[in-house]
Design a protein around this motif. Structure first.
Motif: not given
Length: 328
Positions: A103-132
């Protein structure tokens, strides 16, 4: 002769009624868990789930599993994914691979910049989590399943617990929630109920922290899959589905669920691929946003492609060997 005809007719009626009961239970479950009761779509992607093509049952399918912690969340809040696992199923080879994502993997979250991968769902729901996750792994990911702590416990209890060899004594006092989520496990082979199983997969106070925790998650997941294939468990399926419905959310269609359920009974659960992402040696630690892991994405994707490569059958191996001999 008339008696046997009546007995046969009675058996057929019972079988039809049982099939109808199971079918109705599954239909209700499939419909209810497609409601956004845990993580509603965010960022204008609410129609994306309806656009995914129906699975043909032959191509490899990748499903993102997310365990979330909804403690303290308000009505429409999106919880971070406490655990993320990508399950890649090969229907032809009758096998599956599980990739635990730290969960501390630091990746690019499409349209949101770089962050921990487990924050993708917070930024854009399950759809953004899948895309990430798809962008990170290089695998097409358009199906997901989300459950929370209570749902995890309900599933384990519903299947009658799972037998796990606990590697060591595990103890941790959680200062939140008045000790409800304390961890206290003894070493040894034992059957874990839902509460104990949750303690087992949440414990991360090891020398290798989250690495060891993800190993335990995959170990428990394999045990659950084995338990679900048990004849007694299958008989209890309607009750199990009813128990876990309030705690599960997915975008997998009812038709695809039926195909996956049938395939699940045929999968080889003795030799699943169990891997951690990013693998050791394919990331560097950084403190740019707290303590995070910055992966070498190219290396990670090459690793995944190698592990998900279709297995070569004995016949194909013989042909390949003969071809090499002829060429030499």
């Amino acid at each position: 002769m008339k008696i046997w005809k009546r007995v046969l007719l009675l058996l057929l009626v019972v079988m039809a009624a049982t099939a109808g009961y199971y079918g109705y239970s599954f239909y209700q479950f499939a419909q209810n868990i497609q409601e956004p009761n845990i993580a509603p779509p965010s960022g204008g992607n609410s129609t994306k789930a309806a656009e995914i093509p129906e699975w043909d049952g032959k191509e490899r399918v990748n499903i993102l599993l997310m365990g979330v912690d909804r403690r303290g969340m308000k009505n429409n809040g999106l919880p971070r994914s406490d655990s993320m696992m990508l399950v890649s199923i090969d229907p032809t080879g009758k096998r599956y691979d599980m990739f635990s994502i730290l969960r501390d993997t630091y990746v690019d979250i499409p349209g949101k910049g770089s962050s921990r991968i487990n924050s993708a769902i917070v930024e854009g729901g399950p759809e953004l989590a899948m895309e990430t996750v798809s962008q990170f792994t290089g695998l097409p990911v358009d199906r997901y399943v989300i459950t929370d702590f209570e749902g995890f416990k309900a599933l384990i209890d519903a299947v009658g617990g799972v037998e796990i060899d606990v590697e060591k004594n595990m103890y941790y006092h959680d200062p939140t929630d008045k000790g409800v989520y304390d961890i206290n496990l003894k070493k040894g082979l034992q059957k874990l109920d839902g509460d104990k199983a949750l303690q087992y997969v949440r414990f991360r106070h090891d020398a290798t922290s989250d690495y060891t925790r993800t190993e335990r998650q995959r170990k428990l997941m394999t045990a659950v899959v084995d338990q679900m294939k048990n004849g007694t468990t299958l008989i209890q399926l309607p009750t199990i589905l009813k128990e876990v419905t309030p705690y599960v959310q997915t975008n997998i269609s009812s038709a695809d669920m039926l195909k996956l359920s049938a395939l699940g009974l045929k999968l080889n659960t003795l030799e699943p691929g169990n891997y951690q992402l990013p693998p050791m040696g394919m990331f560097r630690e950084s403190h740019r946003a707290g303590s995070v892991l910055v992966p070498d994405v190219d290396q990670v994707q090459s690793f995944i492609q190698e592990k998900t490569k279709p297995a070569i059958s004995e016949a194909e191996r013989t042909i390949e060997s003969n071809t090499d001999s002829t060429q030499n």
